[in-house]
Design a protein around this motif. Sequence first.
Motif, mmCIF file in Angstrom:
data_model
loop_
_atom_site.group_PDB
_atom_site.id
_atom_site.type_symbol
_atom_site.label_atom_id
_atom_site.label_comp_id
_atom_site.label_asym_id
_atom_site.label_seq_id
_atom_site.Cartn_x
_atom_site.Cartn_y
_atom_site.Cartn_z
ATOM 1 N N ASP A 85 0.830 -1.207 0.000
ATOM 2 C CA ASP A 85 0.000 0.000 0.000
ATOM 3 C C ASP A 85 0.867 1.260 0.000
ATOM 4 O O ASP A 85 0.608 2.219 -0.738
ATOM 5 C CB ASP A 85 -0.913 -0.028 1.222
ATOM 6 N N LYS A 86 1.922 1.268 0.808
ATOM 7 C CA LYS A 86 2.813 2.427 0.862
ATOM 8 C C LYS A 86 3.500 2.664 -0.476
ATOM 9 O O LYS A 86 3.576 3.793 -0.964
ATOM 10 C CB LYS A 86 3.860 2.230 1.953
ATOM 11 N N THR A 124 0.982 3.823 -3.114
ATOM 12 C CA THR A 124 0.544 5.192 -2.830
ATOM 13 C C THR A 124 1.600 6.204 -3.261
ATOM 14 O O THR A 124 1.265 7.272 -3.797
ATOM 15 C CB THR A 124 0.228 5.355 -1.335
ATOM 16 N N ARG A 125 2.869 5.899 -3.017
ATOM 17 C CA ARG A 125 3.942 6.812 -3.449
ATOM 18 C C ARG A 125 3.935 7.012 -4.955
ATOM 19 O O ARG A 125 4.269 8.096 -5.451
ATOM 20 C CB ARG A 125 5.299 6.271 -2.991
ATOM 21 N N ARG A 179 1.087 6.492 -7.023
ATOM 22 C CA ARG A 179 -0.177 7.009 -7.533
ATOM 23 C C ARG A 179 -0.513 8.413 -7.031
ATOM 24 O O ARG A 179 -1.160 9.198 -7.741
ATOM 25 C CB ARG A 179 -1.304 6.042 -7.139
ATOM 26 N N LEU A 180 -0.083 8.767 -5.815
ATOM 27 C CA LEU A 180 -0.447 10.061 -5.244
ATOM 28 C C LEU A 180 -0.040 11.243 -6.118
ATOM 29 O O LEU A 180 -0.878 12.118 -6.394
ATOM 30 C CB LEU A 180 0.136 10.190 -3.835
ATOM 31 N N ASN A 229 -7.556 2.669 -3.523
ATOM 32 C CA ASN A 229 -6.448 3.586 -3.239
ATOM 33 C C ASN A 229 -6.802 4.497 -2.063
ATOM 34 O O ASN A 229 -6.689 5.724 -2.142
ATOM 35 C CB ASN A 229 -6.098 4.419 -4.469
ATOM 36 N N SER A 289 -5.452 5.256 0.763
ATOM 37 C CA SER A 289 -4.430 6.173 1.284
ATOM 38 C C SER A 289 -4.296 7.399 0.397
ATOM 39 O O SER A 289 -4.091 8.521 0.889
ATOM 40 C CB SER A 289 -3.083 5.445 1.396
ATOM 41 N N VAL A 290 -4.409 7.202 -0.913
ATOM 42 C CA VAL A 290 -4.359 8.335 -1.849
ATOM 43 C C VAL A 290 -5.583 9.223 -1.645
ATOM 44 O O VAL A 290 -5.479 10.453 -1.604
ATOM 45 C CB VAL A 290 -4.296 7.832 -3.303
ATOM 46 N N PRO A 303 2.595 9.797 2.061
ATOM 47 C CA PRO A 303 1.831 8.579 1.870
ATOM 48 C C PRO A 303 2.229 7.459 2.797
ATOM 49 O O PRO A 303 1.526 6.482 2.965
ATOM 50 C CB PRO A 303 2.111 8.186 0.418
#
Length: 266
Positions: free
Chosen positions: A164-165, A168-169, A171-172, A240, A242-243, A265
């Motif tokens: 997930d981390k 997220t890095r 996609r964010l 997503n 987290s995003v 993220p």
Amino acid sequence: MRRVAREFELGSRQGLVWTEPKRFPWIVVLLPALVGLPVLWLGISAAVEGQRSHGAWYYGLPLLILGTAVVAAAGYFLFLALTRRQAQVWVGHYQYGIVREVAGHVPEAYSWDEIDGIRRSSTKVTNGITSVTTDELWVRPREGAEITVTDAYKGVARFIDELDKTFTRVRLPQDRDRLKAGERVDFFGAHLDPAGVGYLDHRLGWREVDRVTVKQGWLEIHRHGDGKPWARLPVEMVENLSVFLALAARMRQEAAGERPQPDDPT
């Protein structure tokens, strides 16, 4: 798996989970077979002897029925053992993507850019004495079948967190740029755009948003002045996540005239 990851230039492996299929209890096949075959043989012998001695083969009928039933049960369990065997599965998380390999099949590899979204769920179940947390992850490639990782995989909780981390890095920044360009960004069950946050046909402007939180497996969107959440969605309905949370916090701060905090993220 390593060979495929090198071919697709996915970088070094960051994590790996795998299933350990349960072995079929062959005793449920062997025991009925060991009991049923002798009984069936005795039934056949009794029927032949009855027919020869008294002209009544049906003297052996009870043993024939019992032996046939037990052997049939053994055959049924053998059928289950041969047709419902679980294949072992490995899922690897790499710097630039993910690989899934099912025993006996060609591994599937996807870079982060080939994945439309991930969803995750962490559910705590308690019986009043003990509690158990179950974790699930769904990875949706742009093309191909969805990859599901559950508690059947060893080391699933840490694997999901790290993947997930990393995702997220990646996609964010992409989704942040899309918002800046005036686009709407969809997160499966919810969406964000420069004007506000929404789900289905409902929309809440950023100036009306008080906070966006995750609580006990639910995503809650609160409106200023309301006691209850304006919207409440299961976290597994939001891709997503987290995003989504990072962008929602940033857009709310900008709408309130606050200086947005740097995206983090991790």
